[in-house]
Design an enzyme around this catalytic site. Sequence first.
Site, PDB file in Angstrom:
ATOM      1  N   ASN A  30      -1.141 -34.304 -11.335  1.00  0.00           N
ATOM      2  CA  ASN A  30       0.283 -33.948 -11.312  1.00  0.00           C
ATOM      3  C   ASN A  30       1.211 -35.158 -11.209  1.00  0.00           C
ATOM      4  O   ASN A  30       2.410 -35.004 -11.347  1.00  0.00           O
ATOM      5  CB  ASN A  30       0.570 -32.962 -10.180  1.00  0.00           C
ATOM      6  CG  ASN A  30      -0.044 -33.373  -8.871  1.00  0.00           C
ATOM      7  OD1 ASN A  30      -1.182 -33.841  -8.826  1.00  0.00           O
ATOM      8  ND2 ASN A  30       0.684 -33.221  -7.796  1.00  0.00           N
TER       9      ASN A  30
ATOM     10  N   THR B  29      -0.151  -4.983  -4.339  1.00  0.00           N
ATOM     11  CA  THR B  29       0.485  -4.467  -5.551  1.00  0.00           C
ATOM     12  C   THR B  29       0.840  -5.612  -6.484  1.00  0.00           C
ATOM     13  O   THR B  29       1.451  -6.593  -6.064  1.00  0.00           O
ATOM     14  CB  THR B  29       1.758  -3.680  -5.174  1.00  0.00           C
ATOM     15  OG1 THR B  29       1.370  -2.608  -4.312  1.00  0.00           O
ATOM     16  CG2 THR B  29       2.466  -3.126  -6.408  1.00  0.00           C
TER      17      THR B  29
ATOM     18  N   CYS C  98       4.102 -45.106  -5.329  1.00  0.00           N
ATOM     19  CA  CYS C  98       4.708 -45.847  -6.425  1.00  0.00           C
ATOM     20  C   CYS C  98       5.814 -45.003  -7.044  1.00  0.00           C
ATOM     21  O   CYS C  98       5.989 -43.853  -6.715  1.00  0.00           O
ATOM     22  CB  CYS C  98       3.654 -46.124  -7.499  1.00  0.00           C
ATOM     23  SG  CYS C  98       2.845 -44.634  -8.025  1.00  0.00           S
TER      24      CYS C  98
END
Length: 395
Positions: free
Chosen positions: A156, A245, A332
């Site tokens: 990511n 549900t 970073c």
Amino acid sequence: MALKFPIFMDSQSTTPADPRVVEAMIPYFTEKFGHPASRNHSFGWEAETAVDRAREQIAKVIGARDPKEVIFTSGGTESINLAVKGVAEMYREKGNHIVTTAIEQRASLDVCKRLERHGYEVTYIPVRPDGLVDLETLRQAITDKTILISIMLANNEIGTIQDIAAIGRLAKEKGIILHADATQAVGKIPVDVEAMGIDLLSCTAHLMYGPKGVGALYVRRKGPRVRIAPMIDGGGHERGMRSGTLPVPLIVGFGRAAEIAKAEMAAEGERLGKLRDRLQDMILSSVEEAFLNGRPDRRLPHNLNISFAYVEGESVLMGLNKETALSSGSACTSSTLEPSYVIAALGASAELAHSEVEHVGARTIEVVKRLRDMSPLYELAKEGVDLKSIRWKAE
Ligand SMILES: Cc1ncc(COP(=O)(O)O)c(C=O)c1O
């Protein structure tokens, strides 16, 4: 066409819902409001049909043979929890060891930390400097107690795409279940659970222009049949693996997003890759001591992650955040780039995406240069002082 500010360049945090996705969802909030588990009337059947269609659309985008292998959850985080904790509980008799990597998303790392407190052993293998898992390191981490390998398909922050098929072959050879956190990959690059040997796969709608609050866990039914203990008990929905549900409108949106991604992924990836490369070239050719993180030839097409030496990542982002939404990683400066295809679908021209990239590139260069002018570290480095030799504090 005039630029509209702020420009969103943080699509690895989330993406807006595609208007076509929203359009598909709307009727399921109002006139088609049935409960998909109501077996006795048409409201229920209608909702169940919609859920089944979405299951198929999602199965297709991940290469699953059987839509029944798709279990709906509330998102990537829940899917990861269900996969890792579910296997840990179900296969406890077989072993108590899990292998993962040091660069997983927080959900995976925190689940593993919790399992360690409950008697499981976890090996966090390091990755190579380019972010890739070294297969030999992985092989050596496996013991006769290993029940699960859990590895993210695409990172990511740096966008590095693992050779998950090779990892899948190793897992199969050793008879170990492989879970892939494919949250960043599904809908962006081709994913195929069969070809990649993935047994469990986590994904989420909000990273592929779907709604927030819905995700899926792929659970292999054949070769081998994988079993997981449920985390949420109740009415036995989702074949007993996840009660509750189902949020039908969200699921319908997720399915539509998967369908659109499957159809448009190739062209979209090429378009975004070109824009990303332009931004990368602009910055790297104008700012000295700027370094590309990750692996240039194996990364998500919309990802760009650059470190600027001698300036703080947060300061760079602060200098840009009035007009641009970027993000920084932990150690970073990281910036992800993805002028969205939703914006394009709204009628924005290709020129607009290019202008956005030009603007962000130029402003980034300007801000880094300004910060460098104020940086005593940079001045020392320019004078040839070895920064590592400096004692910063009296000991
Ligand atoms: C790699 C990765 N895994 C898991 C998640 C969690 O997904 P969700 O936000 O749907 O819970 C994210 C979210 O950004 C992610 O990037």
